[in-house]
Write a protein that holds these residues in place. Structure first.
Motif, short mmCIF file in Angstrom:
data_model
loop_
_atom_site.label_atom_id
_atom_site.label_comp_id
_atom_site.label_asym_id
_atom_site.label_seq_id
_atom_site.Cartn_x
_atom_site.Cartn_y
_atom_site.Cartn_z
N PHE A 1 0.80 -1.23 0.00
CA PHE A 1 0.00 0.00 0.00
C PHE A 1 0.83 1.28 0.00
N LEU A 2 1.98 1.25 0.65
CA LEU A 2 2.73 2.48 0.91
C LEU A 2 4.09 2.49 0.22
N THR A 3 4.53 3.68 -0.16
CA THR A 3 5.86 3.85 -0.75
C THR A 3 6.91 3.83 0.36
N VAL A 4 8.16 3.75 -0.03
CA VAL A 4 9.27 3.79 0.93
C VAL A 4 9.21 5.08 1.75
N ASN A 5 8.93 6.20 1.10
CA ASN A 5 8.84 7.49 1.80
C ASN A 5 7.70 7.49 2.82
N GLU A 6 6.56 6.93 2.43
CA GLU A 6 5.42 6.87 3.36
C GLU A 6 5.72 5.97 4.55
N LEU A 7 6.36 4.84 4.29
CA LEU A 7 6.72 3.93 5.38
C LEU A 7 7.65 4.63 6.36
N ALA A 8 8.57 5.44 5.85
CA ALA A 8 9.49 6.18 6.72
C ALA A 8 8.72 7.18 7.60
N LEU A 9 7.68 7.81 7.05
CA LEU A 9 6.87 8.75 7.83
C LEU A 9 6.08 8.03 8.92
N CYS A 10 5.79 6.75 8.73
CA CYS A 10 5.02 5.98 9.70
C CYS A 10 5.91 5.31 10.75
N ASP A 11 7.19 5.16 10.46
CA ASP A 11 8.12 4.49 11.38
C ASP A 11 8.38 5.33 12.62
N GLY A 12 8.92 4.66 13.62
CA GLY A 12 9.31 5.35 14.85
C GLY A 12 8.18 5.56 15.83
N ALA A 13 7.03 5.05 15.54
CA ALA A 13 5.88 5.22 16.42
C ALA A 13 5.54 3.86 17.04
N SER A 14 4.74 3.90 18.09
CA SER A 14 4.26 2.64 18.67
C SER A 14 3.43 1.92 17.60
N PRO A 15 3.22 0.60 17.74
CA PRO A 15 2.42 -0.12 16.73
C PRO A 15 1.04 0.52 16.52
N ARG B 1 -2.87 7.55 5.66
CA ARG B 1 -2.31 7.63 4.31
C ARG B 1 -3.09 6.75 3.32
N ILE B 2 -3.50 5.58 3.77
CA ILE B 2 -4.29 4.70 2.89
C ILE B 2 -5.64 5.35 2.58
N ALA B 3 -6.28 5.93 3.58
CA ALA B 3 -7.56 6.64 3.34
C ALA B 3 -7.35 7.79 2.37
N ALA B 4 -6.24 8.52 2.52
CA ALA B 4 -5.97 9.65 1.62
C ALA B 4 -5.73 9.17 0.19
N LYS B 5 -5.01 8.07 0.03
CA LYS B 5 -4.78 7.52 -1.31
C LYS B 5 -6.10 7.14 -1.97
N GLU B 6 -6.97 6.50 -1.22
CA GLU B 6 -8.27 6.10 -1.79
C GLU B 6 -9.12 7.33 -2.09
N ALA B 7 -9.05 8.35 -1.24
CA ALA B 7 -9.79 9.59 -1.51
C ALA B 7 -9.29 10.23 -2.81
N VAL B 8 -7.99 10.22 -3.02
CA VAL B 8 -7.42 10.76 -4.27
C VAL B 8 -7.91 9.93 -5.46
N ARG B 9 -7.89 8.61 -5.32
CA ARG B 9 -8.38 7.75 -6.41
C ARG B 9 -9.83 8.09 -6.76
N LYS B 10 -10.64 8.33 -5.75
CA LYS B 10 -12.04 8.69 -5.98
C LYS B 10 -12.17 10.05 -6.64
N ILE C 1 1.40 10.01 -0.24
CA ILE C 1 0.98 11.08 0.67
C ILE C 1 2.17 11.42 1.56
N GLY C 2 2.85 12.49 1.18
CA GLY C 2 4.00 12.98 1.94
C GLY C 2 3.54 13.97 3.00
N ARG C 3 4.46 14.84 3.38
CA ARG C 3 4.12 15.82 4.40
C ARG C 3 4.82 17.13 4.08
N GLU C 4 4.05 18.22 4.15
CA GLU C 4 4.61 19.57 4.00
C GLU C 4 5.42 19.90 5.24
N ALA C 5 6.23 20.96 5.19
CA ALA C 5 6.99 21.41 6.36
C ALA C 5 6.06 21.73 7.52
#
Length: 146
Positions: free
Chosen positions: A47-61, A71-80, A96-100
Motif C-alpha cells: 500500500f505504501l511507498t518507501v517514503n510513506e513507510l518512513a513517515l510511519c516508522d518510529g511510532a508505537s504499533p 495515508r491509505i484513506a488519503a490515497k483512496e480519496a485521491v483515487r475517488k 501522501i507525503g508531508r509539507e513542512a
C-alpha cells in the motif's frame, strides 16, 4: 435557476467554481493493525511507498497503524477524486507525503499523474483526520477556470 438548485443539479456549477471533484474514504485503524500483524511488512509495502513507510516508522504499533490508515484513506480519496480517469492505478502511484507545516502533501506518479492531466486538474488538496479508531481523508481536485 437558484443557487440551491445549481448545487443539487449535476453539471450546473459554473466552471469558474474551481472545485472539480471530491473523494473521501475512511479506514478502521484496528482492522489495519490486525492485518499488518498477520501479513507483516509485505502488506504495508503493497500500500505504501518507501517514503510513506518512513513517515510511519518510529511510532508505537498503534500510532504506526493510525498513520498508515490515514495515508491509505488519503490515497483512496485521491483515487475517488480522479474518478474514471484513474482506473487501474496502483496504490503506489499516489504518495501522501508531508509539507513542512505537517499538512499532507499528495504526490502523483505513473498512472495517477496521467489521470490528473487527463482530468484537466491543476491542483489537489488532501486532509486527514483521526477519531475514535478510524482515519478519514478527503481529497479535493481543483482546476483553473476555463
Amino acid at each position: 435557476m437558484s443557487v440551491a438548485e445549481a448545487l443539487t443539479v449535476p453539471g450546473t456549477l459554473p466552471r469558474a467554481a474551481g472545485i472539480r471533484a471530491v473523494g473521501i474514504d475512511i479506514v478502521d485503524v484496528e482492522r489495519l493493525r490486525a492485518m499488518t500483524e498477520r501479513r507483516g511488512q509485505r502488506l504495508a509495502e503493497r500500500f505504501l511507498t518507501v517514503n510513506e513507510l518512513a513517515l510511519c516508522d518510529g511510532a508505537s504499533p498503534r500510532h504506526r497503524a493510525s498513520r498508515m490508515a490515514g495515508r491509505i484513506a488519503a490515497k483512496e480519496a485521491v483515487r475517488k477524486a480522479l474518478g474514471g480517469h484513474g482506473e487501474g492505478l496502483s496504490w503506489r502511484d499516489v504518495e501522501i507525503g508531508r509539507e513542512a507545516s505537517g499538512a499532507p502533501a499528495p504526490r502523483l506518479t505513473g498512472r495517477a499523474a496521467e489521470a490528473f492531466r487527463r482530468a484537466g486538474y491543476s491542483g489537489l488538496h488532501v486532509s486527514i483526520s483521526h477519531e475514535a479508531g478510524v482515519a478519514v481523508a478527503i481529497a479535493v481536485a481543483v482546476a483553473v477556470a476555463d
